[in-house]
Design an enzyme around this catalytic site. Structure first.
Site, PDB file in Angstrom:
ATOM      1  N   HIS A 108      -5.367  -4.592  -1.225  1.00  0.00           N
ATOM      2  CA  HIS A 108      -5.306  -3.537  -2.241  1.00  0.00           C
ATOM      3  C   HIS A 108      -5.314  -4.091  -3.660  1.00  0.00           C
ATOM      4  CE1 HIS A 108      -4.576  -0.050   0.408  1.00  0.00           C
ATOM      5  NE2 HIS A 108      -4.005  -0.937   1.198  1.00  0.00           N
ATOM      6  N   SER A 131       0.782  -1.228   0.000  1.00  0.00           N
ATOM      7  CA  SER A 131       0.000   0.000   0.000  1.00  0.00           C
ATOM      8  C   SER A 131       0.815   1.279   0.000  1.00  0.00           C
ATOM      9  CB  SER A 131      -0.942   0.013   1.208  1.00  0.00           C
ATOM     10  OG  SER A 131      -0.200   0.043   2.406  1.00  0.00           O
ATOM     11  N   LYS A 143     -11.383  -1.274   1.136  1.00  0.00           N
ATOM     12  CA  LYS A 143     -10.719  -0.634   0.005  1.00  0.00           C
ATOM     13  C   LYS A 143     -11.711  -0.501  -1.158  1.00  0.00           C
ATOM     14  CE  LYS A 143      -7.060  -1.184   2.607  1.00  0.00           C
ATOM     15  NZ  LYS A 143      -7.218  -1.520   4.038  1.00  0.00           N
TER      16      LYS A 143
END
Length: 435
Positions: A245, A217, A277
């Site tokens: 992610h 990230s 996310k």
């Protein structure tokens, strides 16, 4: 730990750090510690670096209360992990509202007892299918999911080998479970091979798990999963992937990092992910074999002793999965926006080469990142800053997160603002050659 010590701490990075160095070691009482830390919190709040107040739904443009004047103004959002813009998609919000009408706001209990609804069962099945696994279970957060599989799966004699850039939740799971573990240098296949050789030489029959993140990230770089899978096969190790992610961002259907690389069903023994996310909600999951998932239901304490996710959250994730399936163009739009924004930054001279929707822009050590973030706020752009101790002092940065729903005009306006602020603070590439 002093600041110099922390700078060399191999475990301190953007997703695993502590602000302990801001505390005076001589401050023993709670009150002394609070007073000691107060200047940091006051500065962070006052500059708008943290805890900015969003006054409306998540989207490409968000209403944010100015920390100084109290005035609410619209900002272009470049600081959200809501990559696909699903946080305020009408059909998803309506699905959450419908779930409240049918199931209520919650059931007041853990999944093993009274917290599992038909919606929970449906979501677990959908996630398992998306990840090419037999089964899945839901956690109250992504943090709980990571802590849960580590502490619920690994026992005395087992070994965990993990990427040094792993999330704090993995580190905390290691500590809570007193798991025998060793790190390998970030995305370094030679070092991983060396670690596997070490373990197999000392413990030829041990259960070994290699833990990586699909997308990291802080820099947005991708783990080389095919090569890591091959090493795991060569040394008889399981592979665990934190795809927080990657899910919704990578792969033709948004199924994540394994799909991105064309790895088939069963190629990853432990898949972990979050709903905070791309799904813009909260919660997490672990997917794998049915036997592993059933075992975790009774051994992952963060699952057993936490209340189940509420029906509207589960319904929103289910609707999000449907939306991604029915609208593959949304994933393509994300990558188109990333490409457009990157070309704009490169045209100004910034050397950026993102692999995903996360774009780091380095800020010189001589500058206060909070002031740069505040200046961008005043220019109408919401972006997050990352400073020491999250990163080394010479790698402090703006962490730009691109969304699929940003219009080209908004991207142009954000590029203009970044260029203006960079010139004002003297770190535009045309000024100092900083790229």
């Amino acid at each position: 730990m002093t600041a110099p010590d922390l700078a060399h701490d191999q475990n301190a990075h953007g997703e695993n750090f502590s602000l302990e160095h801001y505390l005076d070691p001589a401050a023993h009482t709670f009150e002394q510690r609070f007073v000691d830390f107060r200047p940091y919190t006051e500065h962070a709040r006052g500059s708008g670096f943290v805890l900015r107040e969003v006054a409306g739904p998540s989207g490409a443009v968000v209403p944010v209360r100015d920390p100084g004047s109290g005035e609410i103004r619209d900002l272009i959002m470049l600081g959200s992990n809501n990559y696909l813009g699903l946080g305020n998609e009408p059909e998803i919000t309506e699905a959450a509202v419908a779930a409240i009408r049918e199931y209520g706001t919650g059931h007041g209990g853990p999944p093993l007892l009274n917290g599992t609804t038909t919606l929970h069962r449906q979501l677990e099945q959908r996630l398992a299918e998306a990840k090419g696994c037999e089964s899945a279970l839901l956690f109250s957060s992504g943090y709980a999911a990571n802590v849960g599989w580590v502490t619920g799966l690994l026992r005395k004699g087992d070994v965990l080998i993990y990427d040094e850039q792993s999330h704090a939740s993995l580190y905390d799971g290691i500590q809570l479970g007193r798991v025998r573990s060793m790190a390998f240098a970030h995305n370094d296949l030679r070092h991983l091979r060396h670690r596997l050789m070490q373990v197999r030489w000392r413990n030829p029959g041990a259960n070994v798990v290699v833990a990586v993140e699909g997308v990291y990230s802080m820099d947005g770089d991708i783990a080389p999963l095919p090569e890591i899978r091959a090493l795991c096969d060569a040394f008889g190790a399981w592979l665990a992937v934190d795809d927080a992610h990657g899910t919704g961002v990578l792969g033709e259907h948004g199924h994540g990092t394994a799909e991105h690389f064309g790895l088939g069903p069963g190629s990853v023994e432990v898949f972990m992910g979050t709903f905070s996310k791309s799904f813009a909600g909260t919660g997490g999951f672990v997917a794998g074999s049915k036997d592993m998932v059933d075992t975790l239901r009774f051994f992952a304490r963060s699952y057993m002793f936490s209340a189940a996710l509420t029906p509207p959250v589960v319904a929103a994730v289910l609707a999000g999965l449907d939306f991604i399936t029915e609208h593959p163009e949304r994933v393509r739009a994300l990558h188109d926006n990333v490409g457009y924004f990157v070309r704009g930054l490169r045209a100004m001279g910034f050397a950026v080469d993102p692999q995903t929707a996360i774009i780091p822009i380095l800020v010189p050590e001589r500058l206060a990142v909070a002031e740069v973030v505040n200046a961008l706020h005043r220019e109408g752009v919401f972006v997050n800053g990352v400073e020491f101790p999250a990163v080394p002092r010479d790698q402090q940065r703006l962490r730009v997160s691109v969304m699929a729903t940003l219009a080209q005009e908004q991207l142009d306006r954000a590029l203009e603002a970044i260029g203006t602020v960079a010139r004002r603070f003297g770190f535009h590439p045309e000024q100092e050659g900083i790229v």
